[in-house]
Enzyme design. Structure first.
Site, PDB file in Angstrom:
ATOM      1  N   SER A 145       0.846  -1.194   0.000  1.00 49.75           N
ATOM      2  CA  SER A 145       0.000   0.000   0.000  1.00 49.75           C
ATOM      3  C   SER A 145       0.875   1.236   0.000  1.00 49.75           C
ATOM      4  O   SER A 145       2.001   1.217   0.515  1.00 49.75           O
ATOM      5  CB  SER A 145      -0.885   0.010   1.248  1.00 49.75           C
ATOM      6  OG  SER A 145      -1.509   1.271   1.427  1.00 49.75           O
ATOM      7  N   TYR A 158      -1.218  -0.042  10.231  1.00 43.23           N
ATOM      8  CA  TYR A 158      -1.260  -0.455   8.830  1.00 43.23           C
ATOM      9  C   TYR A 158      -0.007   0.005   8.090  1.00 43.23           C
ATOM     10  O   TYR A 158       0.621  -0.776   7.360  1.00 43.23           O
ATOM     11  CB  TYR A 158      -2.518   0.105   8.167  1.00 43.23           C
ATOM     12  CG  TYR A 158      -2.791  -0.451   6.787  1.00 43.23           C
ATOM     13  CD1 TYR A 158      -3.169  -1.779   6.615  1.00 43.23           C
ATOM     14  CD2 TYR A 158      -2.677   0.362   5.661  1.00 43.23           C
ATOM     15  CE1 TYR A 158      -3.427  -2.285   5.351  1.00 43.23           C
ATOM     16  CE2 TYR A 158      -2.947  -0.136   4.401  1.00 43.23           C
ATOM     17  CZ  TYR A 158      -3.313  -1.453   4.248  1.00 43.23           C
ATOM     18  OH  TYR A 158      -3.571  -1.952   2.984  1.00 43.23           O
TER      19      TYR A 158
END
Length: 247
Positions: A145, A158
């Site tokens: 990501s 994350y």
């Protein structure tokens, strides 16, 4: 004879019951691969299996929680016994965790995000590496990501987990340079998924591309013809990115 580029290839897909994993499993099976589909939800896996079979493909279902690391070791042994090799590994499953200041994140949330996003992928590499080496063109693809680089406020677990995943995969790519394995990172960007909806609740999902739009690019990364390793395929820009090395 078949002209499908992944005919007779064996592919493991994690998080295969929905989103990117489901779309990828269908695309890989559609191009001839036998898909070993991992997810926690038995019912969703069975629905995936039905769709793959309707399209003429084949799958093996593995209901598993990726935090069950011993089960990932057993997976490697089972694949070895049945096929003796693995051609494709798609490490797609991931957890978002909490959107909160790092000082407010609860320990169980932190542990779960790291377990699924990082440790499970390491355990998969460790378990499946001998099988990928036994392939004539082992392909290992892991979903990352932009959060790994942006380090946006409140996205700590994350972001940290994806940065660690990138270091893991790049290290593995360097360790397998002289083998048939090619290890890649894949940045899907904003897609119409449940995780994106949870992270951006006010966003109009109809403005986003879908996992199905991405899936054919995953087929390309998984094919024996793919030659790059240790790089990030950035889907939003359709470019290969080479991580910057320190001076």
């Amino acid at each position: 004879m078949t002209d499908k580029p992944l005919a007779n290839r064996i592919a493991v897909v994690t998080g295969a019951s929905r989103g990117i994993g489901r779309a990828a499993a269908l695309a890989l099976a559609g191009q001839g691969a036998h898909v070993i589909a991992l997810a926690r939800t038995q019912g969703a896996l069975e629905e995936l299996d039905d769709e793959i079979r309707r399209a003429g493909g084949a799958a093996t279902l593995v209901p598993v929680d990726l935090k069950d690391f011993d089960a990932l070791d057993r997976l490697g042994a089972a694949i070895h016994e049945r096929w003796g090799r693995l051609d494709i590994l798609l490490g797609n499953a991931g957890l978002l965790g909490e959107i909160a200041p790092v000082t407010h994140v609860d320990q169980p949330v932190w542990d779960a995000v790291m377990a699924v996003n990082v440790t499970a992928n390491w355990r998969l590499i460790r378990s499946l590496d001998p099988l990928l080496r036994a392939s004539d063109a082992g392909r290992a693809i892991f979903v990352t990501s932009g959060a790994a680089h942006k380090c946006t406020a409140y996205w700590g677990p994350y972001s940290v987990s994806k940065a660690a995943l990138e270091a893991l995969v790049r290290t593995y790519a360097n360790e397998t340079l002289n083998t048939p394995i090619r290890a890649m990172l894949l940045n899907p960007g904003p897609l119409r998924t449940n995780m994106r909806r949870a992270a951006m609740p006010g966003e109009d999902p109809t403005t986003l591309r879908t996992p199905e739009d991405l899936a054919l690019h995953i087929v390309r990364l998984a094919s024996p013809a793919w030659t790059e390793t240790g790089k990030i395929y950035d889907f939003p820009t359709d470019r290969l990115l080479t991580p910057q090395m320190p001076a």
